[in-house]
Scaffold this active site. Structure first.
Site, PDB file in Angstrom:
ATOM      1  N   ASP A 114      63.390   9.773  -1.431  1.00  0.00           N
ATOM      2  CA  ASP A 114      62.389   8.743  -1.714  1.00  0.00           C
ATOM      3  C   ASP A 114      62.494   8.162  -3.131  1.00  0.00           C
ATOM      4  OD1 ASP A 114      61.499   9.421   0.784  1.00  0.00           O
ATOM      5  OD2 ASP A 114      59.602  10.290   0.141  1.00  0.00           O
ATOM      6  N   TYR A 143      64.525   5.315   4.226  1.00  0.00           N
ATOM      7  CA  TYR A 143      64.020   6.102   5.366  1.00  0.00           C
ATOM      8  C   TYR A 143      63.396   5.188   6.427  1.00  0.00           C
ATOM      9  CZ  TYR A 143      61.455   9.972   7.661  1.00  0.00           C
ATOM     10  OH  TYR A 143      60.949  10.886   8.557  1.00  0.00           O
ATOM     11  N   LYS A 171      64.765   4.836  10.218  1.00  0.00           N
ATOM     12  CA  LYS A 171      63.903   5.198  11.355  1.00  0.00           C
ATOM     13  C   LYS A 171      63.611   3.977  12.237  1.00  0.00           C
ATOM     14  CE  LYS A 171      63.465   9.615  10.627  1.00  0.00           C
ATOM     15  NZ  LYS A 171      64.089  10.576  11.550  1.00  0.00           N
ATOM     16  N   TYR A 231      52.444  12.411  10.297  1.00  0.00           N
ATOM     17  CA  TYR A 231      52.712  13.447   9.289  1.00  0.00           C
ATOM     18  C   TYR A 231      52.522  14.831   9.882  1.00  0.00           C
ATOM     19  CZ  TYR A 231      53.375   9.924   5.793  1.00  0.00           C
ATOM     20  OH  TYR A 231      53.894   8.873   5.084  1.00  0.00           O
ATOM     21  N   ILE A 232      53.605  15.614   9.864  1.00  0.00           N
ATOM     22  CA  ILE A 232      53.644  16.927  10.504  1.00  0.00           C
ATOM     23  C   ILE A 232      53.807  17.989   9.419  1.00  0.00           C
ATOM     24  CG2 ILE A 232      54.788  18.316  12.282  1.00  0.00           C
ATOM     25  CD1 ILE A 232      53.561  15.610  13.307  1.00  0.00           C
TER      26      ILE A 232
HETATM   27  N1  LIG Z   1      57.660  16.270   8.891  1.00  0.00           N
HETATM   28  C1  LIG Z   1      57.147  15.086   9.143  1.00  0.00           C
HETATM   29  O1  LIG Z   1      55.985  14.804   8.852  1.00  0.00           O
HETATM   30  C2  LIG Z   1      57.932  14.048   9.870  1.00  0.00           C
HETATM   31  C3  LIG Z   1      57.315  12.847  10.204  1.00  0.00           C
HETATM   32  C4  LIG Z   1      58.020  11.876  10.891  1.00  0.00           C
HETATM   33  C5  LIG Z   1      59.340  12.115  11.239  1.00  0.00           C
HETATM   34  N2  LIG Z   1      59.923  13.282  10.906  1.00  0.00           N
HETATM   35  C6  LIG Z   1      61.319  13.478  11.290  1.00  0.00           C
HETATM   36  O2  LIG Z   1      61.427  14.658  12.068  1.00  0.00           O
HETATM   37  C7  LIG Z   1      62.708  15.248  11.857  1.00  0.00           C
HETATM   38  C8  LIG Z   1      62.541  16.707  11.439  1.00  0.00           C
HETATM   39  O3  LIG Z   1      61.746  16.739  10.248  1.00  0.00           O
HETATM   40  P1  LIG Z   1      61.291  18.109   9.572  1.00  0.00           P
HETATM   41  O4  LIG Z   1      60.084  17.801   8.805  1.00  0.00           O
HETATM   42  O5  LIG Z   1      61.297  19.195  10.568  1.00  0.00           O
HETATM   43  O6  LIG Z   1      62.498  18.300   8.523  1.00  0.00           O
HETATM   44  P2  LIG Z   1      62.986  19.576   7.745  1.00  0.00           P
HETATM   45  O7  LIG Z   1      61.990  20.684   7.838  1.00  0.00           O
HETATM   46  O8  LIG Z   1      63.416  19.093   6.400  1.00  0.00           O
HETATM   47  O9  LIG Z   1      64.290  20.016   8.601  1.00  0.00           O
HETATM   48  C9  LIG Z   1      65.370  19.132   8.682  1.00  0.00           C
HETATM   49  C10 LIG Z   1      66.433  19.711   9.581  1.00  0.00           C
HETATM   50  O10 LIG Z   1      67.521  18.767   9.638  1.00  0.00           O
HETATM   51  C11 LIG Z   1      68.725  19.433   9.283  1.00  0.00           C
HETATM   52  N3  LIG Z   1      69.631  18.520   8.639  1.00  0.00           N
HETATM   53  C12 LIG Z   1      69.412  17.738   7.545  1.00  0.00           C
HETATM   54  N4  LIG Z   1      70.507  17.032   7.255  1.00  0.00           N
HETATM   55  C13 LIG Z   1      71.452  17.379   8.174  1.00  0.00           C
HETATM   56  C14 LIG Z   1      72.792  17.001   8.412  1.00  0.00           C
HETATM   57  N5  LIG Z   1      73.422  16.102   7.632  1.00  0.00           N
HETATM   58  N6  LIG Z   1      73.453  17.555   9.455  1.00  0.00           N
HETATM   59  C15 LIG Z   1      72.859  18.457  10.261  1.00  0.00           C
HETATM   60  N7  LIG Z   1      71.575  18.851  10.091  1.00  0.00           N
HETATM   61  C16 LIG Z   1      70.899  18.328   9.055  1.00  0.00           C
HETATM   62  C17 LIG Z   1      68.296  20.557   8.376  1.00  0.00           C
HETATM   63  O11 LIG Z   1      69.322  21.546   8.328  1.00  0.00           O
HETATM   64  P3  LIG Z   1      69.308  22.702   7.185  1.00  0.00           P
HETATM   65  O12 LIG Z   1      68.245  23.684   7.607  1.00  0.00           O
HETATM   66  O13 LIG Z   1      70.683  23.275   7.250  1.00  0.00           O
HETATM   67  O14 LIG Z   1      69.011  22.028   5.893  1.00  0.00           O
HETATM   68  C18 LIG Z   1      67.019  21.009   9.058  1.00  0.00           C
HETATM   69  O15 LIG Z   1      67.327  21.869  10.141  1.00  0.00           O
HETATM   70  C19 LIG Z   1      63.409  14.382  10.815  1.00  0.00           C
HETATM   71  O16 LIG Z   1      64.232  13.440  11.461  1.00  0.00           O
HETATM   72  C20 LIG Z   1      62.262  13.677  10.132  1.00  0.00           C
HETATM   73  O17 LIG Z   1      62.665  12.468   9.555  1.00  0.00           O
HETATM   74  C21 LIG Z   1      59.271  14.251  10.222  1.00  0.00           C
END
Ligand SMILES: NC(=O)c1ccc[n+]([C@@H]2O[C@H](COP(=O)([O-])OP(=O)(O)OC[C@H]3O[C@@H](n4cnc5c(N)ncnc54)[C@H](OP(=O)(O)O)[C@@H]3O)[C@@H](O)[C@H]2O)c1
Length: 240
Positions: A88, A147, A151, A179-180
């Site tokens: 960001d 981002y 998206k 937001y999760i």
């Molecule tokens: N959390 C939210 O509020 C939210 C809201 C809207 C959308 N999202 C979307 O939901 C998805 C999951 O989010 P999250 O919050 O669970 O994220 P997170 O906790 O940061 O986990 C991200 C995951 O993606 C993997 N990853 C990142 N870069 C990678 C790459 N280049 N190749 C393979 N794996 C990779 C990470 O692997 P490592 O463990 O090895 O780092 C991890 O397993 C994302 O696409 C995010 O944009 C999240």
């Protein structure tokens, strides 16, 4: 025979919940991850789900990763493109690398994984692809041109690929989480997070399991008439 799924970024956060929800549905899951070996190892020990390390932004690595999963578990029927990162900053401060990393991982990863798996799904006349977008791809967000663009691109990618898969039994859908409560959101400063939660009609952050439930539905055998859709799971924050 059990369906085989790859969940990218499937070893922690939302991805972990998705891996578990699919496993519960009787699917044989391969959880991909990018670099955090310790989390992946702990996840696999805890769940019995195999984890596979490759970078989804790397086209060749996706081809090889899918080949390995197929050799070990069988043809891939389901792909959940969940791996994502944030870098960001307002556009004044955002570097070209911040832009490129987010586009290549969040959006490029969807293309790379579809290239590696869509032909097989099409040939076998059955497939499910679910792409994890974001409320910020629908509504935009200050400090997130990279981002939000990635998206938003996912939502267009989903609708285009859904048209290519429809006659071949391959559905392609997106989920747009709000937001999760994961490590990604824990990185948001507390005062900013409080302001965000104040705008959520349901009055709280979402849980990873609430996103996983939507993914499990979209991947089910009886969800074949749902394609090209975006399911918003955001506590009513953005009614699209
Ligand atoms: N959390 C939210 O509020 C939210 C809201 C809207 C959308 N999202 C979307 O939901 C998805 C999951 O989010 P999250 O919050 O669970 O994220 P997170 O906790 O940061 O986990 C991200 C995951 O993606 C993997 N990853 C990142 N870069 C990678 C790459 N280049 N190749 C393979 N794996 C990779 C990470 O692997 P490592 O463990 O090895 O780092 C991890 O397993 C994302 O696409 C995010 O944009 C999240």
């Amino acid at each position: 025979m059990a369906r085989v799924a790859i969940v990218t970024g499937g070893t922690r956060g939302i991805g972990e919940a998705i891996s578990l929800a699919l496993q519960e549905q009787g699917v044989l899951v391969a959880a991909n991850y990018g670099g955090n070996d310790a989390k992946a190892r702990a996840f696999s020990e805890r769940t019995g789900i195999k984890s596979y390390k490759w970078d989804v932004s790397d086209y060749d690595a996706c081809q090889k990763g899918v080949e390995l999963v197929e050799a070990e578990l069988g043809p891939v029927d389901i792909v959940v493109n969940n791996a994502g990162i944030t870098r960001d900053g307002t556009i004044l401060k955002m570097s070209y690398q911040d832009w490129k990393d987010v586009i290549d991982t969040n959006l490029g990863g969807c293309f790379n994984m579809a290239k590696a798996t869509f032909p097989g799904m099409r040939a076998r006349q059955w497939g499910r692809i679910v792409n994890i977008g974001s409320i910020n791809g629908q509504a935009g967000q200050y400090g997130q041109v990279n981002y939000a663009a990635a998206k938003s691109g996912i939502h267009g990618f989903t609708k285009a690929l859904a048209q290519e898969g429809a006659k071949a039994g391959v559905t392609v859908n997106a989920i747009a989480p709000g937001y999760i409560d994961t490590e990604m959101v824990a990185a948001v400063p507390q005062d900013v997070l409080a302001k965000i939660v104040a705008k959520v009609p349901v009055g709280r952050l979402g849980m990873a399991q609430e996103i996983a439930r939507g993914v499990a539905f979209l991947c089910a055998e009886d969800a074949g008439f749902v394609t090209g859709s975006t399911l918003s799971i955001n506590g009513g924050q953005h009614m699209y």
